[in-house]
Write a protein that holds these residues in place. Structure first.
Motif, mmCIF file in Angstrom:
data_model
loop_
_atom_site.group_PDB
_atom_site.id
_atom_site.type_symbol
_atom_site.label_atom_id
_atom_site.label_comp_id
_atom_site.label_asym_id
_atom_site.label_seq_id
_atom_site.Cartn_x
_atom_site.Cartn_y
_atom_site.Cartn_z
ATOM 1 N N MET A 1 -5.980 11.872 -3.354
ATOM 2 C CA MET A 1 -4.767 10.602 -2.908
ATOM 3 C C MET A 1 -5.547 9.482 -2.373
ATOM 4 O O MET A 1 -5.441 8.136 -2.800
ATOM 5 N N ILE A 2 -6.416 9.522 -1.569
ATOM 6 C CA ILE A 2 -7.204 8.324 -0.768
ATOM 7 C C ILE A 2 -7.990 7.754 -1.431
ATOM 8 O O ILE A 2 -8.118 6.447 -1.535
ATOM 9 N N VAL A 3 -8.787 8.518 -2.288
ATOM 10 C CA VAL A 3 -9.973 7.650 -3.379
ATOM 11 C C VAL A 3 -9.439 6.690 -4.098
ATOM 12 O O VAL A 3 -9.551 5.429 -4.110
ATOM 13 N N THR B 1 -6.302 -0.644 -3.902
ATOM 14 C CA THR B 1 -6.160 -1.709 -3.093
ATOM 15 C C THR B 1 -7.186 -2.592 -2.900
ATOM 16 O O THR B 1 -6.989 -3.731 -2.626
ATOM 17 N N VAL C 1 -0.706 2.513 7.236
ATOM 18 C CA VAL C 1 0.136 3.289 6.255
ATOM 19 C C VAL C 1 -0.344 4.922 6.483
ATOM 20 O O VAL C 1 0.543 5.731 6.351
ATOM 21 N N LEU D 1 -6.943 -5.608 4.664
ATOM 22 C CA LEU D 1 -6.461 -4.392 3.935
ATOM 23 C C LEU D 1 -6.634 -3.159 4.698
ATOM 24 O O LEU D 1 -5.723 -2.149 4.622
ATOM 25 N N ILE E 1 1.015 -1.242 0.183
ATOM 26 C CA ILE E 1 0.133 -0.024 -0.076
ATOM 27 C C ILE E 1 0.829 1.279 -0.034
ATOM 28 O O ILE E 1 0.605 2.160 -0.790
ATOM 29 N N ALA E 2 1.874 1.305 0.631
ATOM 30 C CA ALA E 2 2.993 2.336 0.830
ATOM 31 C C ALA E 2 3.424 2.616 -0.584
ATOM 32 O O ALA E 2 3.546 3.798 -1.021
ATOM 33 N N ARG F 1 0.717 9.293 -5.571
ATOM 34 C CA ARG F 1 1.060 10.730 -5.168
ATOM 35 C C ARG F 1 1.943 11.357 -6.320
ATOM 36 O O ARG F 1 1.632 12.578 -6.544
ATOM 37 N N ALA G 1 0.712 4.055 -2.803
ATOM 38 C CA ALA G 1 0.353 5.498 -2.139
ATOM 39 C C ALA G 1 1.415 6.591 -3.112
ATOM 40 O O ALA G 1 1.130 7.501 -3.471
ATOM 41 N N ILE H 1 -5.551 15.461 -0.134
ATOM 42 C CA ILE H 1 -5.818 14.185 0.455
ATOM 43 C C ILE H 1 -6.713 13.457 -0.211
ATOM 44 O O ILE H 1 -6.396 12.189 -0.345
ATOM 45 N N LEU H 2 -7.756 13.892 -0.512
ATOM 46 C CA LEU H 2 -8.810 13.091 -1.102
ATOM 47 C C LEU H 2 -8.485 12.522 -2.293
ATOM 48 O O LEU H 2 -8.651 11.652 -2.775
ATOM 49 N N ILE I 1 -7.721 3.643 -2.200
ATOM 50 C CA ILE I 1 -8.659 2.641 -1.758
ATOM 51 C C ILE I 1 -9.158 1.773 -2.816
ATOM 52 O O ILE I 1 -9.200 0.583 -2.842
ATOM 53 N N ILE I 2 -9.494 2.610 -3.992
ATOM 54 C CA ILE I 2 -10.087 1.737 -5.130
ATOM 55 C C ILE I 2 -8.968 0.660 -5.660
ATOM 56 O O ILE I 2 -9.272 -0.169 -5.767
ATOM 57 N N ILE J 1 -13.386 14.564 4.852
ATOM 58 C CA ILE J 1 -12.506 13.781 3.782
ATOM 59 C C ILE J 1 -13.130 12.329 3.918
ATOM 60 O O ILE J 1 -13.364 11.760 2.642
#
Lengths: 198, 224, 182
Positions: free
Chosen positions: A173-175, A181, C18, C11, A150-151, A158, A154, A170-171, A178-179, C163
């Motif tokens: 990045m996160i969406v 992973t 993380v 996960l 995951i790192a 990024r 990520a 951040i959003l 998540i999808i 978020i």
């Protein structure tokens, strides 16, 4: 693999059973809450500090354990001083320090693998209520396996977002993280089933 | 021997496979087709990852939909991305994973692990974190994780797609050396050029079933 | 529990770890550090639902208890877990569960408002109720005093709720994991 917080050594505490140390920690934690006198709790704290020396840990190791809560302890002392008196303040902070220091000592003297073995033993009686120790071990291993993956994903995302000028979101990045992973997780689940696990 | 008897697979709105009737007995079978042509669904039927919505599949007279666990012992599956196949954080733990599920004795598990690591020059990495291996080593570890189970069939779903040329060649040699029956899904046409039989999928059907030279030539024309 | 559920649980436990690797942002004026890690329980509950979301945070906490430095700032072990902020640690698992429960309830008609309220209720109201109670006990102060002390951290949590809400709705569109009947 991620290294645990264990620090090598050969003291009695290092050699003691993980389960026994955890029980001692629970006993000490309960004990200091039942004692209403700060000098007694202070003695407990001094003994815990002495144990660090017995285990062969120097002052830097000791300081590193208390540092994260130091400012909180200062605030708690001040609050007690304001509401009650300095004795009450000392009772609160020696109590917290004793618990935190001893709990950290258990972690510092116990290998992650030994801790895991005790956990597996402790789970065995839970089998009838639906806790499957093999599945718990599998899940634990998978977390350790997933963290570097995951790192990496990520940092890839990024870079891609930075190329699009989105590196502050951040959003953004996160969406995708998540999808991507979650898709990976589906493949991993297939792979586990393909390797005849059920 | 693998047999498909009038097999179809229907997803919610989409028909992924339609009326597949085929018997496969060759040692090397290649499967090609465009994305979404049904080739992945086809191979996923072989170990019960996918179940047929019509007809039936037989692998050595066992139906993966009914005897999934038994069939999976004999059908190893290697996925495109080894990162998604390696479950454990340490190389030897990952190799032991399937073997423990088979409830084999400890020394037998160790023997098989040492043997497979030696075979792919991975012995030095036995206790290494699996995520630190190179892409090619990861794919070899993924293949190893399947081989230690000693399956009769090995299905590879685009095993070289994510690899550089050197690692692709290593994996190609590794596949060539396998004693088992191998079924390879690939966009890498060179990988299956030396196979015994190649199937071309389009719109959920097998449209070509021939020797590689002919099948690949027709496929190239279809895709032109 | 299906293999897939176990993988999802692992996960989100890993994802929470993380998130702890991202450097904390220090809020202006108050100087309170905000870490991305507490997004983990919100996301786990909102995306996986109550059971799997809660278990994924339990799993994360088990790994921390085993002695792995997975909490932000590389912390871990029993010292942090039963120390002053212990209530927040255990509260994470409960808050993920509560968020999951609410999101499941609203699933068929999920929108920005009810998703944000669900996440805020589990991730702020429930979490602080438990965390502050713990602080009140160990510091021998009243519950009200603990609440006042924790107030500066709320700003960061409001940002995280926003978020997590956006992420939950985006993931729901492309990868819904909570069954429609739930």
């Amino acid at each position: 693999m991620i290294a645990g917080l264990y620090i090598k050594g050969n003291s009695a505490l290092h050699r003691a059973q993980a389960g026994a140390k955890i029980l001692a920690m629970v006993a000490l934690g309960t004990g200091v809450f039942l004692i209403p006198d700060w000098p007694v709790v202070g003695l407990v704290l001094i003994s815990v500090i002495a144990l660090y020396r017995v285990c062969g840990f120097g002052w830097p190791v000791l300081a590193a354990q208390i540092k994260p809560v130091a400012w909180l302890l200062a605030i708690f002392f001040a609050v007690q001083l304001w509401l009650n008196d300095w004795q009450a303040g000392l009772l609160v902070i020696t109590r917290i320090a004793a618990i935190v220091m001893f709990a950290s000592l258990v972690t510092l003297t116990t290998k992650t693998s030994d801790m895991l073995a005790s956990l597996e033993r402790a789970m065995r009686p839970l089998k009838p209520v639906g806790v499957n120790p093999e599945k718990v071990s599998l899940a634990i291993s998978m977390v350790l396996r997933f963290i570097p993956v995951i790192a990496t994903v990520a940092s890839e995302i990024r870079d891609a977002q930075r190329a699009r000028g989105l590196d502050r979101s951040i959003l953004a990045m996160i969406v995708p993280l998540i999808i991507r992973t979650l898709k990976m997780a589906d493949d991993v689940a297939d792979a586990i089933e393909a390797r005849s696990f059920d | 021997m693998i047999r498909f008897e009038n097999v179809s697979v229907q997803f919610d709105a989409r028909r992924a496979l339609e009326g597949i009737d085929i018997t496969l007995g060759e040692k090397r079978i290649g499967i090609i087709g465009a994305n979404g042509s049904g080739k992945s669904t086809f191979v996923r039927l072989l170990n019960g990852l996918q179940t047929a919505t019509g007809g039936r599949v037989l692998v050595d007279d066992l139906d993966p939909a009914k005897d999934g666990r038994k069939v999976r012992r004999h059908v190893g599956f290697v996925f495109q991305n080894p990162d998604n196949q390696i479950v454990y954080p340490v190389v030897e733990e990952d190799l032991a994973f399937g073997l423990k599920a088979l409830k084999l004795p400890k020394d037998e598990i160790n023997r098989r692990i040492d043997e497979i690591l030696a075979r792919y020059d991975l012995s030095a990495f036995k206790t290494h974190p699996s995520h630190l291996l190179s892409g090619g080593q990861k794919q070899l570890l993924a293949i190893s994780g399947v081989l230690v189970m000693e399956p009769r069939y090995i299905v590879l779903d685009e095993p070289t797609t994510l690899l550089d040329l050197r690692n692709r060649n290593r994996v190609e040699r590794a596949i060539a050396d396998l004693d088992q029956t191998v079924i390879t899904v690939s966009h890498d046409l060179d990988l299956i050029a030396g196979y015994d039989r190649v199937l071309v999928f389009e719109n959920g059907k097998i449209v070509v079933d021939d020797i590689p030279a002919k099948a690949i030539a027709i496929y190239r024309e279809m895709m032109a | 529990m299906k293999t897939k559920d176990i993988v999802y649980i692992a996960l989100f436990a890993a994802l929470t770890a993380v998130l702890g690797l991202f450097p904390p942002i220090t809020l202006p004026i108050t100087g309170v550090p905000v870490t991305a890690q507490s997004l983990g329980p919100m996301l786990a509950g909102a995306i996986l639902g109550a059971r799997r979301g809660g278990l994924s945070i339990v799993l994360f906490l088990v790994l921390v208890a085993l002695g792995l430095p997975l909490l932000s700032g590389g912390r871990g072990g029993f010292g942090v877990m039963i120390g002053v902020t212990g209530g927040f640690m255990f509260g994470w698992a409960i808050s993920a569960f509560v968020i999951g429960l609410l999101i499941e309830k609203f699933w068929n008609s999920l929108n920005v408002v009810n998703a944000a309220l669900s996440i805020a209720f589990g991730g702020i109201v429930v979490l602080y109720a438990l965390g502050n109670a713990w602080v009140a006990v160990v510091a021998e102060i009243s519950y009200w005093q603990a609440t006042v002390g924790a107030a500066p951290f709320l700003i960061g949590d409001v940002i995280k709720v926003a978020i997590a809400t956006a992420a939950c709705l985006a993931v729901r569109r492309s990868y819904p994991l909570i069954s429609k009947s739930a």
